[in-house]
Design a protein around this motif. Structure first.
Motif, PDB file in Angstrom:
ATOM      1  N   LEU A 197       6.712   1.929   9.892  1.00 21.74           N
ATOM      2  CA  LEU A 197       7.169   2.742   8.627  1.00 21.74           C
ATOM      3  C   LEU A 197       5.985   3.790   8.720  1.00 21.74           C
ATOM      4  O   LEU A 197       5.319   4.291   7.948  1.00 21.74           O
ATOM      5  CB  LEU A 197       7.288   2.117   7.699  1.00 21.74           C
ATOM      6  CG  LEU A 197       8.964   2.057   8.065  1.00 21.74           C
ATOM      7  CD1 LEU A 197       9.909   0.928   6.640  1.00 21.74           C
ATOM      8  CD2 LEU A 197       9.429   2.850   8.316  1.00 21.74           C
ATOM      9  N   THR A 198       4.540   2.988   7.993  1.00 19.15           N
ATOM     10  CA  THR A 198       3.298   3.422   7.676  1.00 19.15           C
ATOM     11  C   THR A 198       2.741   4.743   8.440  1.00 19.15           C
ATOM     12  O   THR A 198       2.015   5.459   7.636  1.00 19.15           O
ATOM     13  CB  THR A 198       2.357   2.311   7.199  1.00 19.15           C
ATOM     14  OG1 THR A 198       2.836   1.205   6.822  1.00 19.15           O
ATOM     15  CG2 THR A 198       1.146   2.188   7.053  1.00 19.15           C
ATOM     16  N   VAL A 199       3.225   4.456   9.740  1.00 19.49           N
ATOM     17  CA  VAL A 199       2.953   5.741  10.481  1.00 19.49           C
ATOM     18  C   VAL A 199       3.498   7.263  10.222  1.00 19.49           C
ATOM     19  O   VAL A 199       3.274   7.978  10.072  1.00 19.49           O
ATOM     20  CB  VAL A 199       2.874   4.819  12.411  1.00 19.49           C
ATOM     21  CG1 VAL A 199       2.570   6.192  12.977  1.00 19.49           C
ATOM     22  CG2 VAL A 199       2.404   4.195  12.567  1.00 19.49           C
ATOM     23  N   GLN A 200       5.166   6.659   9.775  1.00 21.73           N
ATOM     24  CA  GLN A 200       5.483   7.523   9.689  1.00 21.73           C
ATOM     25  C   GLN A 200       4.819   8.333   8.082  1.00 21.73           C
ATOM     26  O   GLN A 200       4.718   9.676   8.404  1.00 21.73           O
ATOM     27  CB  GLN A 200       7.067   7.422   9.023  1.00 21.73           C
ATOM     28  CG  GLN A 200       8.040   8.090   9.462  1.00 21.73           C
ATOM     29  CD  GLN A 200       9.113   7.831   8.951  1.00 21.73           C
ATOM     30  OE1 GLN A 200       9.849   6.427   9.215  1.00 21.73           O
ATOM     31  NE2 GLN A 200      10.640   8.514   8.523  1.00 21.73           N
ATOM     32  N   GLU A 256       0.645  -1.516   0.149  1.00 22.49           N
ATOM     33  CA  GLU A 256       0.114   0.025   0.566  1.00 22.49           C
ATOM     34  C   GLU A 256       0.692   1.353  -0.178  1.00 22.49           C
ATOM     35  O   GLU A 256       0.716   2.256  -0.765  1.00 22.49           O
ATOM     36  CB  GLU A 256      -1.167   0.041   0.891  1.00 22.49           C
ATOM     37  CG  GLU A 256      -2.061   0.805   1.450  1.00 22.49           C
ATOM     38  CD  GLU A 256      -2.492   1.638   0.326  1.00 22.49           C
ATOM     39  OE1 GLU A 256      -3.476   2.486   0.501  1.00 22.49           O
ATOM     40  OE2 GLU A 256      -3.385   0.188  -0.616  1.00 22.49           O
ATOM     41  N   CYS A 257       2.149   1.413   0.620  1.00 26.36           N
ATOM     42  CA  CYS A 257       2.785   2.444   0.869  1.00 26.36           C
ATOM     43  C   CYS A 257       3.491   3.110  -0.230  1.00 26.36           C
ATOM     44  O   CYS A 257       3.283   3.347  -0.852  1.00 26.36           O
ATOM     45  CB  CYS A 257       3.593   2.612   1.711  1.00 26.36           C
ATOM     46  SG  CYS A 257       3.485   1.901   3.161  1.00 26.36           S
ATOM     47  N   ALA A 258       4.085   1.588  -0.991  1.00 24.74           N
ATOM     48  CA  ALA A 258       4.519   1.945  -2.554  1.00 24.74           C
ATOM     49  C   ALA A 258       3.706   1.826  -3.655  1.00 24.74           C
ATOM     50  O   ALA A 258       3.677   2.736  -4.057  1.00 24.74           O
ATOM     51  CB  ALA A 258       4.827  -0.063  -3.103  1.00 24.74           C
ATOM     52  N   GLU A 296      -5.620   9.680  -1.098  1.00 28.22           N
ATOM     53  CA  GLU A 296      -4.810  10.346   0.147  1.00 28.22           C
ATOM     54  C   GLU A 296      -5.221   9.483   1.649  1.00 28.22           C
ATOM     55  O   GLU A 296      -4.829   9.101   2.593  1.00 28.22           O
ATOM     56  CB  GLU A 296      -5.275  11.735   0.516  1.00 28.22           C
ATOM     57  CG  GLU A 296      -4.454  12.422  -0.476  1.00 28.22           C
ATOM     58  CD  GLU A 296      -3.352  12.770  -0.934  1.00 28.22           C
ATOM     59  OE1 GLU A 296      -2.733  12.641   0.423  1.00 28.22           O
ATOM     60  OE2 GLU A 296      -2.876  12.476  -1.768  1.00 28.22           O
ATOM     61  N   SER A 297      -6.492   8.961   1.254  1.00 27.45           N
ATOM     62  CA  SER A 297      -6.233   8.460   2.972  1.00 27.45           C
ATOM     63  C   SER A 297      -6.510   7.275   3.082  1.00 27.45           C
ATOM     64  O   SER A 297      -6.107   6.278   2.231  1.00 27.45           O
ATOM     65  CB  SER A 297      -8.223   8.245   2.594  1.00 27.45           C
ATOM     66  OG  SER A 297      -8.494   7.601   4.009  1.00 27.45           O
ATOM     67  N   TYR A 298      -6.140   6.928   4.499  1.00 26.90           N
ATOM     68  CA  TYR A 298      -5.523   5.079   4.415  1.00 26.90           C
ATOM     69  C   TYR A 298      -6.801   4.145   4.948  1.00 26.90           C
ATOM     70  O   TYR A 298      -6.151   3.493   6.373  1.00 26.90           O
ATOM     71  CB  TYR A 298      -4.446   5.548   5.524  1.00 26.90           C
ATOM     72  CG  TYR A 298      -3.132   5.858   5.187  1.00 26.90           C
ATOM     73  CD1 TYR A 298      -1.892   5.083   5.039  1.00 26.90           C
ATOM     74  CD2 TYR A 298      -2.474   7.221   5.236  1.00 26.90           C
ATOM     75  CE1 TYR A 298      -0.692   5.538   4.151  1.00 26.90           C
ATOM     76  CE2 TYR A 298      -1.662   7.856   4.856  1.00 26.90           C
ATOM     77  CZ  TYR A 298      -0.312   6.387   4.277  1.00 26.90           C
ATOM     78  OH  TYR A 298       0.523   7.241   4.000  1.00 26.90           O
ATOM     79  N   GLY A 299      -8.110   4.403   5.169  1.00 28.04           N
ATOM     80  CA  GLY A 299      -9.096   3.959   5.561  1.00 28.04           C
ATOM     81  C   GLY A 299      -8.614   2.454   5.072  1.00 28.04           C
ATOM     82  O   GLY A 299      -9.177   1.527   5.280  1.00 28.04           O
ATOM     83  N   LEU A 300      -8.570   1.910   3.927  1.00 27.34           N
ATOM     84  CA  LEU A 300      -8.083   1.179   3.305  1.00 27.34           C
ATOM     85  C   LEU A 300      -7.460  -0.280   4.729  1.00 27.34           C
ATOM     86  O   LEU A 300      -7.607  -1.946   3.877  1.00 27.34           O
ATOM     87  CB  LEU A 300      -7.162   0.888   1.915  1.00 27.34           C
ATOM     88  CG  LEU A 300      -8.081   1.279   1.168  1.00 27.34           C
ATOM     89  CD1 LEU A 300      -7.072   1.928  -0.643  1.00 27.34           C
ATOM     90  CD2 LEU A 300      -9.600   1.393   0.501  1.00 27.34           C
ATOM     91  N   VAL A 301      -6.736   0.447   4.764  1.00 27.69           N
ATOM     92  CA  VAL A 301      -5.822  -0.430   5.456  1.00 27.69           C
ATOM     93  C   VAL A 301      -6.159  -0.128   7.347  1.00 27.69           C
ATOM     94  O   VAL A 301      -4.618  -0.516   8.116  1.00 27.69           O
ATOM     95  CB  VAL A 301      -4.141  -0.459   5.591  1.00 27.69           C
ATOM     96  CG1 VAL A 301      -3.688  -0.838   4.302  1.00 27.69           C
ATOM     97  CG2 VAL A 301      -3.832   1.055   4.977  1.00 27.69           C
ATOM     98  N   ALA A 302      -7.155   0.431   7.490  1.00 29.31           N
ATOM     99  CA  ALA A 302      -7.865   0.666   9.310  1.00 29.31           C
ATOM    100  C   ALA A 302      -8.166  -0.502  10.569  1.00 29.31           C
ATOM    101  O   ALA A 302      -7.195  -0.443  11.494  1.00 29.31           O
ATOM    102  CB  ALA A 302      -8.493   1.815   8.839  1.00 29.31           C
TER     103      ALA A 302
END
Length: 1182
Positions: free
Chosen positions: A492-495, A422-424, A447-453
């Protein structure tokens, strides 16, 4: 004669002939290929399939043999029969019921045949090792046949078999429907899971059964859509199939680089080109290093030399002309020829399951397979990630039966993989949006990170921490590796979320970091995991170094942003303290008795917060063990990429320069490794981007090493060893660390609850010691008291003897010349007796055991020194007589064998309380306490005899509140000079003094018997004489006038009042208590006054009687003001005396009589109700 082995015995069939005959007969009756080339069923094909499944289940399953599977592989059952049956029934598998049954029976037989072969080391037999390699090769052939079968799509047919069962709603499904769905998914899982064995050579092309071939086949037969449908419906239409989908995803995605997956073709080709260039450059540098010392055509002939070692005559033989150049080259050649037979570790051998679960090995993909899996991953993240992983997390938390040990490992690995993907994908989308030639625009959903919430919440963090701790405790290193990868990717995702442009994502990232870094147990786990590396493999080493690097970097950044960062630490130190206290003779509880269960519950709930100090954590993070872990990782410097080399460089730079702990790196092997990386041979490539940073670091580091050796020559010896903290401190400062000795903490002082006499208090202390099984302490106290009784008795006998001698000397000398002897007769007090402990444990108990200290205090012993001084001495004071000590011995002996009993089933422990706690409760005062009356009692001003009484003056209610003042009209202020101010102050002071002098009360009540002033006595007798003269005149006047009634009435009234008071005194006679030792009390008789004071007392009584008559007569004549009456009533009992005794002597009143008289003064006057802030206060509560 020895028996010879024949050729027939060597060629013996490894399979039981009877089993082979039965299996072959069933395979023959199943069906075969006809003349037209099509497959024809036998008469009982369905029954034959069921019988074959039974043989496979009972013979190979229950009997733990592999003969049936071997026979089926040799008979080519899968390719020759089962796949043909599926191809024939595929067109009408959903319409024809009989064909559906045949397809289901075929699938039920295919699943166990394609199930990966495993050899259980516990239950393995000879047949497992005999048939294992053959069956493994046969399964790879099955996989190849399934993937490349040209008549029909086998995997698609398996899904079509399960479609009718999938169409049934969840609540209406039968167990058979669930079984059909399960075997269809397991069949797909087996095809994806099978991989070529490493220990057995194959005669087929690995590309035909590679991961790329599997991905292409799944894409062509639409299996990816089936997986997406099942995964997105988990929890609604499918429940028990979640773990099967998890295994399919794991074996499909493990080893694939998620970042390369989402790269553009241009970037991917560029990266592949760079990798190829780096490999070519490594090979070129390796050849160049070899060419420096390679033999030329002129010296290519053989050479052998002897190398002399040390000062002795021992030599080593080395061959080759490359050793003729330098001595260092000769030594390296000799080191290479050395061989070390490393001991084998049978426990380190990995089985087939660990090889299949290995996810650190990279898997290459073809371009077509990469496109297919990329599309599948994108769709999976958009639609199926959250529902599947939410359901899996709940199943793992509940530990349901379908969840096995490997599923937790697969879960956390896939979480890390999909987060990385997801980050890539986000980076790729941002690059496209930033490209001016691209038409793509980022939306709010992008832009949202809801897909991996669902994997970024607190529940997942708790499960991950628990999983990592359990894996570390059980030494399941592969599980811990997956947990560390997951934790690293979450960080890393939180960063990236914190760097997002969306404020909600920034707030969520801040909240997640606060929760992760708030637990100190997480910090300790990271540190312990880094320290505990011990040859767990390169993948584990890469994961632990990456996690520590990311965690330390993010924690440092977060602590700088949040200066007041708090961490929560859970310490279970109370149980440890209790065990230490029991070993030292101290009970863990200070107030009362608490059960061990309650103590454990309290210890588990002990949580403390403290301010986080990053430097403190970094000092704990960096030690010799963590350095060893990074050194082991650095030894693979030729295989490390740029990010890994940068990670190691940052760590060593932090150790050597930022933390100034370069002493940890002052070791021979580390120095040799750094030198080899830069100078060679086989060092870092000088053309690599990271070579410059490493070269600069190594140069500065060796400069500090040389400077430190000049300052500390002993460092040369310490370079051979690892460094412990004491050695590090000595090498840094030149002296050993002076550890501050912690002053031992004194136990809480105990006391017996009030309401008990001294003997009963000793009984409580003795009972507590008996209940704690400390009878030896009681025996020791008795021995100390016995020896003290003997010594103190001797002193008392000597004192009596001296008195007798002095009395005899005084009697023999009637002239009184013996003065010095009389002084000598007064013997000095006996010396204090020092109490010496009989052992070291006793000495500690005299300081630590508060129950023993209570007993020593109650028997009269005193302690010299501070309360927290462990070396303070206990003494038996001089004031204790031998009788007191003997009484203490008797009480201890009495209560030791006959412990006291208490009401309500209470024990002696319930009679104790903490002295400090009782003192705190007693010192709690309210705002309206009578002791604070607002008067300055410490002032030195004399306010006269009639100053304000203390009980009548107190603070006004609500004095602390702000007083509202009336608003005055403005007027012109008048300035006063100093003289006028002083005059006004004096006038106010004089007015206050005149006001206080008008108050007719005294501050204190004085006992006239204690006054010894001749002038006052003379004045008193003069007033008495004047009163007697006036009384005689009044009596004579009344007799002359014949008016005697007032006097009689007043006398009768006074007599009645005195009679009432006498009755009151007789009900409660005064008692004077005299202490007899420290344990008892005795009531002495009322002492009689001396003869010299009888006349004075009698004269006072007579004068007071006459005075009373006069006052009463005056009361009848004139009205007296109320204040004067009260003053007379107050003076009357204070000057009265008790009646004379029967023998004519007057009994003097003691202090108790004075107190009673004062109480009677109050009864003569009706007091106002004692109210305080609106509440009526009883005298008992004051």
């Amino acid at each position: 004669m020895a028996q010879q082995t024949t050729l027939d015995e060597w060629a013996k069939d490894p399979v039981d002939p009877e089993i082979r005959a039965h299996v072959y007969s069933l395979i023959t009756a199943l069906g075969g290929t006809g003349d037209d080339g099509t497959y024809s069923f036998g008469d009982d094909a369905l029954l034959c399939l069921k019988d074959l499944r039974k043989w496979l289940k009972f013979a190979d399953g229950q009997l733990n043999r592999r003969d049936v599977a071997r026979c089926m592989a040799e008979a080519n059952l899968v390719k020759g029969d089962l796949l043909e049956i599926l191809a024939k029934v595929a067109p009408k598998v959903t319409d024809d019921r009989l064909k559906h049954k045949l397809a289901v029976a075929t699938l039920e037989l295919l699943v166990p045949l394609t199930w990966p072969f495993e050899i259980d080391p516990v239950e393995a037999t000879v047949n497992h090792h005999r048939h294992g390699p053959y069956i493994q090769l046969a399964q790879i052939a099955y996989k190849r046949a399934i993937l490349q079968y040209d008549r029909t799509n086998i995997l698609q047919t398996a899904v079509r078999i399960a479609l009718p069962s999938m169409a049934v709603p969840l609540r209406e499904r039968t167990p058979r429907d669930d079984g059909i769905i399960r075997i269809a998914l397991y069949f797909i899982r087996n095809v994806v899971m099978l991989s070529p064995p490493k220990s057995v050579p194959m005669d087929i092309d690995e590309a035909e059964v590679s991961r790329s071939a599997v991905i292409d086949t799944l894409h062509q037969q639409d299996i990816f859509q089936v997986i997406l449908s099942v995964a997105s419906s988990i929890g609604e239409d499918f429940v028990s199939q979640d773990v099967i989908v998890l295994e399919i995803l794991f074996y499909l995605l493990k080893g694939i680089d998620a970042e390369k997956l989402f790269m553009e073709e241009k970037n991917l080709s560029s990266k592949n080109t760079d990798e190829l260039k780096s490999l070519i450059q490594k090979e070129k540098s390796m050849l160049a290093g070899y060419a420096r010392h390679a033999p030329s055509r002129h010296n290519r002939f053989g050479t052998m030399i002897w190398l002399k070692r040390g000062d002795d005559d021992q030599v080593s033989t080395i061959s080759g002309q490359d050793v003729l150049g330098k001595a260092q080259k000769s030594m390296q050649k000799m080191d290479k020829t050395k061989k070390w037979n490393k001991p084998k570790r049978p426990g380190r051998k990995t089985d087939g399951e660990q090889e299949r679960e290995e996810f650190d090995l990279p898997v290459p993909l073809t371009s077509s397979a990469r496109k297919c899996i990329k599309t599948f991953v994108e769709e999976f993240l958009d639609s199926s990630f959250n529902p599947l992983f939410l359901h899996l997390r709940k199943a793992i938390e509940r530990e349901t039966e379908r969840v096995e040990t490997r599923h937790s490992r697969q879960f956390f690995y896939l979480v890390s993989w999909f987060l990385r993907a997801e980050c890539a994908r986000r980076r790729t989308m941002k690059e496209k949006a930033a490209d001016p030639k691209s038409k793509q625009v980022l939306s709010a959903e992008d832009e949202s990170y809801g897909l991996v919430a669902e994997v970024m919440n607190q529940e997942t963090f708790i499960l991950m921490n628990r999983f990592m701790q359990k894996s570390e405790d059980e030494k399941a290193w592969q599980d811990l590796n997956a947990g560390m990868k997951c934790f690293t990717q979450i960080l890393l995702t939180v960063q990236e979320m914190s760097d997002s442009a969306v404020e909600d994502d920034q707030d969520i990232a801040e909240n997640i970091q606060n929760r992760i870094f708030y637990e100190e147990s997480t910090h300790d786990r990271i540190v312990h995991t880094l320290r505990s590396y011990n040859d767990q493999g390169f993948g584990y080493l890469d994961a632990v170094t990456e996690l520590s690097h990311v965690f330390l970097r993010m924690l440092e950044r977060y602590s700088k942003q949040n200066v007041d960062m708090q961490v929560r630490s859970k310490r279970r130190a109370r149980t440890v303290r209790k065990k230490q206290a029991e070993a030292q003779g101290e009970d863990g509880e200070q107030e009362g008795h608490v059960s061990e269960r309650e103590d454990l519950e309290a210890a588990q709930k002990t949580v403390s917060e403290r301010k986080f100090d990053f430097s403190r954590f970094a000092a704990k993070f960096i030690n010799q063990s963590s350095v060893n872990t990074f050194v082991a990782f650095t030894k693979y410097y030729n295989e490390l990429d740029l990010d890994q080399l940068k990670r190691v460089h940052r760590f060593f730079h932090r150790v050597a320069f930022k933390m100034e702990l370069g002493v940890l790196l002052y070791r021979v092997d580390i120095l040799q490794l750094f030198n080899k990386m830069i100078k060679g041979p086989e060092g870092l490539d000088p053309d690599s981007p990271s070579f410059g940073e490493w070269e600069e670091f190594v140069r500065h580091f060796f400069r500090t090493v040389v400077k430190r050796i000049q300052d500390r020559p002993e460092l040369i010896v310490e370079m051979l060893f690892s460094k412990i903290p004491q050695t590090i401190f000595f090498l840094e400062h030149g002296h050993d660390r002076e550890l501050p000795t912690r002053t031992p903490r004194a136990p809480a002082e105990l006391e017996v609850k009030p309401g008990m006499e001294k003997p009963e208090q000793i009984g409580v202390a003795v009972g507590v010691l008996v209940n704690q099984q400390k009878s030896d302490a009681l025996h020791w106290v008795r021995d100390i008291l016995s020896s003290a009784v003997e010594e103190r008795k001797a002193w008392e006998d000597m004192k009596e003897a001296r008195k007798e001698i002095a009395a005899a000397a005084a009697a023999s000398d009637p002239e009184g010349q013996v003065v010095v002897d009389q002084d000598e007769a007064e013997a000095p007090l006996p010396p204090s007796i020092l109490i010496k402990p009989d052992s070291e444990e006793r000495r500690v108990a005299m300081f630590k055991d508060n129950k023993l200290r209570l007993l020593l205090t109650l028997v009269g012993f005193t302690r010299l020194g501070a309360n927290d001084d462990p070396d303070a001495n206990w003494l038996i004071p001089s004031t204790l007589a031998s009788a007191d000590l003997q009484q203490a011995i008797d009480l201890i002996r009495k209560y030791e064998f006959d412990p006291p009993t208490y009401d309500d089933g209470k024990g002696p422990e319930d009679m104790l309380r903490s002295k400090a706690a009782a003192l705190r409760r007693s010192t709690h005062r309210v705002d309206w306490d009578d002791d604070d009356d607002g008067i300055d009692h410490d002032s030195g001003e004399d306010r006269g005899e009639f100053a304000l009484d203390e009980p009548t003056a107190r603070k006004a209610d609500g004095s602390g509140k702000k007083v509202l003042k009336r608003r005055r009209r403005p007027h012109t202020p008048v300035e006063l000079d100093d003289e006028e101010k002083q005059e006004r102050a004096n006038a106010r002071h004089q007015k206050e003094m005149e006001k206080q002098l008008k108050v007719k009360s005294t501050m204190f009540v004085h006992d006239s018997d204690e006054e010894d002033d001749p002038e006052a006595d003379a004045a008193f007798f003069a007033r008495e004489e004047a009163l007697r003269a006036q009384t005689k005149a009044n009596i004579a006047k009344s007799l002359v006038l014949g008016n005697t009634e007032p006097a009689v009435v007043s006398k009768k009234r006074k007599a009645n009042a005195l009679t009432g008071k006498e009755k009151k005194r007789r009900k409660t006679p005064p008692k004077q208590k005299q202490r007899v030792g420290p344990f008892g009390s005795d009531e002495s008789d009322v002492e009689e006054a001396d003869d010299g004071s009888d006349d004075i007392a009698s004269s006072r009584i007579q004068s007071e009687e006459r005075q009373v008559n006069v006052i009463d007569s005056e009361d009848e004549a004139t009205d007296t003001p109320l204040s004067s009456q009260l003053a007379g009533a107050a003076e009357l009992p204070a000057k009265s005396a008790p009646p004379a005794s029967a023998d004519g002597d007057v009994t003097m009143a003691d202090a108790d009589d004075d107190e009673d008289d004062e109480d009677e003064v109050i009864t003569l006057r009706r007091p106002a109700r004692n109210t305080r802030a609106g509440f009526i206060i009883d005298s008992d509560s004051e």
